[in-house]
Design a protein around this motif. Structure first.
Motif, PDB file in Angstrom:
ATOM      1  N   THR B  29      11.607   8.866  -3.619  1.00 27.45           N
ATOM      2  CA  THR B  29      10.883   7.948  -4.148  1.00 27.45           C
ATOM      3  C   THR B  29      10.901   8.191  -5.697  1.00 27.45           C
ATOM      4  N   THR B  30      11.031   9.528  -6.330  1.00 30.41           N
ATOM      5  CA  THR B  30      10.899   9.714  -7.626  1.00 30.41           C
ATOM      6  C   THR B  30      11.730   8.782  -8.570  1.00 30.41           C
ATOM      7  N   LEU B  32      12.965   5.791  -7.796  1.00 25.70           N
ATOM      8  CA  LEU B  32      12.469   4.360  -7.845  1.00 25.70           C
ATOM      9  C   LEU B  32      11.337   4.113  -8.821  1.00 25.70           C
ATOM     10  N   ILE B  33      10.244   5.352  -8.573  1.00 25.35           N
ATOM     11  CA  ILE B  33       9.188   5.115  -9.284  1.00 25.35           C
ATOM     12  C   ILE B  33       9.463   5.125 -10.813  1.00 25.35           C
ATOM     13  N   ASN B  36      10.785   2.064 -11.711  1.00 26.34           N
ATOM     14  CA  ASN B  36       9.843   0.939 -12.004  1.00 26.34           C
ATOM     15  C   ASN B  36       9.094   1.050 -13.137  1.00 26.34           C
ATOM     16  N   LYS B  40       8.705  -1.656 -16.114  1.00 27.64           N
ATOM     17  CA  LYS B  40       7.426  -2.056 -16.477  1.00 27.64           C
ATOM     18  C   LYS B  40       7.250  -2.173 -18.170  1.00 27.64           C
ATOM     19  N   LYS B  43       9.269  -4.926 -19.659  1.00 24.11           N
ATOM     20  CA  LYS B  43       8.358  -6.189 -19.468  1.00 24.11           C
ATOM     21  C   LYS B  43       7.214  -6.103 -20.560  1.00 24.11           C
ATOM     22  N   THR B 121     -11.952  -0.096 -13.506  1.00 24.38           N
ATOM     23  CA  THR B 121     -12.208  -0.628 -12.061  1.00 24.38           C
ATOM     24  C   THR B 121     -11.534  -1.901 -11.541  1.00 24.38           C
ATOM     25  N   PRO B 122     -10.758  -1.666 -10.284  1.00 19.85           N
ATOM     26  CA  PRO B 122     -10.031  -3.035  -9.969  1.00 19.85           C
ATOM     27  C   PRO B 122     -11.232  -4.183  -9.647  1.00 19.85           C
ATOM     28  N   GLY B 123     -10.706  -5.213 -10.134  1.00 21.07           N
ATOM     29  CA  GLY B 123     -11.455  -6.390 -10.061  1.00 21.07           C
ATOM     30  C   GLY B 123     -12.641  -6.675 -11.119  1.00 21.07           C
ATOM     31  N   LEU B 124     -13.063  -5.763 -11.778  1.00 22.69           N
ATOM     32  CA  LEU B 124     -14.013  -5.672 -12.879  1.00 22.69           C
ATOM     33  C   LEU B 124     -13.255  -5.439 -14.133  1.00 22.69           C
ATOM     34  N   ARG B 127      -9.815  -6.691 -15.273  1.00 20.90           N
ATOM     35  CA  ARG B 127      -9.436  -8.079 -15.683  1.00 20.90           C
ATOM     36  C   ARG B 127      -9.281  -8.054 -17.164  1.00 20.90           C
ATOM     37  N   GLU B 130      -6.004  -9.671 -17.585  1.00 16.60           N
ATOM     38  CA  GLU B 130      -5.729 -11.149 -17.320  1.00 16.60           C
ATOM     39  C   GLU B 130      -5.282 -11.960 -18.415  1.00 16.60           C
ATOM     40  N   SER B 164     -17.551 -11.176 -19.250  1.00 14.76           N
ATOM     41  CA  SER B 164     -18.840 -10.772 -18.802  1.00 14.76           C
ATOM     42  C   SER B 164     -18.551 -10.055 -17.228  1.00 14.76           C
ATOM     43  N   GLY B 165     -19.189  -8.896 -16.993  1.00 13.16           N
ATOM     44  CA  GLY B 165     -18.817  -8.276 -16.114  1.00 13.16           C
ATOM     45  C   GLY B 165     -17.755  -7.082 -16.144  1.00 13.16           C
TER      46      GLY B 165
END
Lengths: 201, 191
Positions: B29-30, B32-33, B36, B40, B43, B121-124, B127, B130, B164-165
């Motif tokens: 995998t090295t 490939l990583i 990647n 990245k 990009k 933190t994922p989702g907090l 963001r 985003e 917020s969050g």
């Protein structure tokens, strides 16, 4: 009608001895990665894979594992497969790896895997262990997805990233943070315990 | 005694087998990583400069439009569109945040911001990666530095709305940019 052993194993895994609701195992990861359905599915799949691999290895070796070192054997088996999951995610699914990256390592400390290894795989054959791993992995995944669905809907107004709630609905920020997970998971445990009629002795 | 030897042997053999499995996964995998990670980076640089790309023309777009200059501490990028971009890094709420910031020739106005890696933190906190957050930066100026405001209050040219969050992570990235900004002019003057 007497149910066969396999049916019993599956039913125990996905409902009667539900790893999260009934045995309260794996709570910390269930709280941590359940704010978006996408993360919940990825985490569920990771845990299921490690459960399956551990179930296969431990049940095959169960007769020759010296019992003084069985915990060490579980630990190195689990740890090896978690590292494999992490590398494979990084190599083939870099996006998923970016979003749940820090939590993949935590699968090692997910007590469902250790608990099932000690409680089931070490005493049962390959077929039964395989079914048990599958049903426990499924139970963990659907719980995470159920909690995540509520949290993502109320916290972000989306489901699987698609906007569902109208814009004027206020977002419940608390739902996307850790306390929201406690509220939702607590309520779910309350509901499932009431349905199944289990109470504290 | 024989039991103890069996025990040690068992752990040793299992450990060897599992380690060889890990070594083979690692060798496999090295590359490939690494690939990647290189993709990245390309990009991230392209999106900081505001170039659009897709998976097929990534290399071509990158080679045509972007020149990397300097190395190590003085690494920066020049775009065909006259912009100049710098890598930035610093401490986020959970761990290191790195990325690329593209500036106009005055080295004061931001033209694009992209995040390369973060472990918020994922989702907090995550963001901050985003589009709705990052799209605030183009057009803003370091005058004399960026200022954090709570969500919905940004007015002047140097104010950025937090999420917020994800207040701490939004604050962290603004601080990181301010800290890194001091070095940008030196990098260009040192050419």
């Amino acid at each position: 009608m007497a149910e066969s052993k396999s049916v019993k194993t599956i039913m125990n895994g996905i409902w009667r001895d539900h790893p999260v609701f009934s045995m309260l195992l794996g709570i910390c990861s269930a709280l941590a990665v359940s704010n978006k359905i996408e993360n919940a599915i990825a985490m569920g799949a990771g845990v299921t894979f490690v459960l399956l691999a551990t179930g296969i290895i431990i049940s095959l070796l169960r007769k020759i594992i010296p019992k003084q070192v069985r915990m060490i054997v579980y630990m190195i088996t689990i740890a090896s497969f978690v590292i494999i999951v992490d590398r494979v995610l990084k190599a083939y699914f870099p996006e998923i790896s970016d979003s749940i990256g820090p939590y993949v390592g935590l699968i090692i400390t997910n007590c469902i895997i250790m608990g099932r290894a000690e409680g089931f795989y070490v005493a049962n054959n390959l077929g039964q262990s395989f079914l048990d791993a599958l049903s426990n992995g499924f139970a963990y995944t659907y719980t995470l997805v159920a909690v995540a669905a509520v949290r993502e809907l109320l916290g972000f107004g989306t489901l699987l990233g698609f906007q569902v709630m109208p814009d004027f609905m206020p977002r419940w920020v608390v739902m996307s943070m850790a306390p929201g997970a406690f509220f939702v998971l607590g309520t779910l445990i309350w509901i499932t315990k009431t349905i199944s009629g289990q109470t504290e002795d | 005694m024989i039991d103890k030897i069996k025990m040690v042997l068992f752990v040793l053999i299992l450990g060897t087998i599992l380690s060889s499995a890990l070594i083979s996964v690692n060798t496999f995998t090295t590359p490939l990583i690494e690939r990647n990670q290189a993709v990245k980076l390309q990009k991230t640089v392209l999106s900081a400069f505001g170039y659009s790309y897709d998976a097929d023309n990534l290399d071509e777009m990158y080679n045509k439009n972007i020149t990397a200059l300097g190395e190590g501490e003085t690494l920066h990028y020049k775009g065909e569109n006259g912009l100049i971009a710098f890598p930035y890094k610093g401490k986020g709420f959970q761990g290191e945040i790195t990325g690329i910031i593209a500036m106009e020739a005055d080295i004061q106005t931001i033209s694009g911001l992209a995040i390369l890696s973060q472990v918020e933190t994922p989702g907090l906190g995550s963001r901050i990666g985003e589009e709705s957050f990052l799209s605030q930066f183009p057009g803003q100026k370091f005058s004399p530095e960026l200022v954090f405001t709570s969500a919905g209050n940004a007015e002047s040219q140097n104010e950025i709305d937090g999420i917020s969050g994800a207040t701490l992570s939004s604050k962290a990235i603004i601080n990181i940019l301010n800290d890194n900004f001091a070095g940008f002019k030196n990098i260009v003057e040192g050419e």
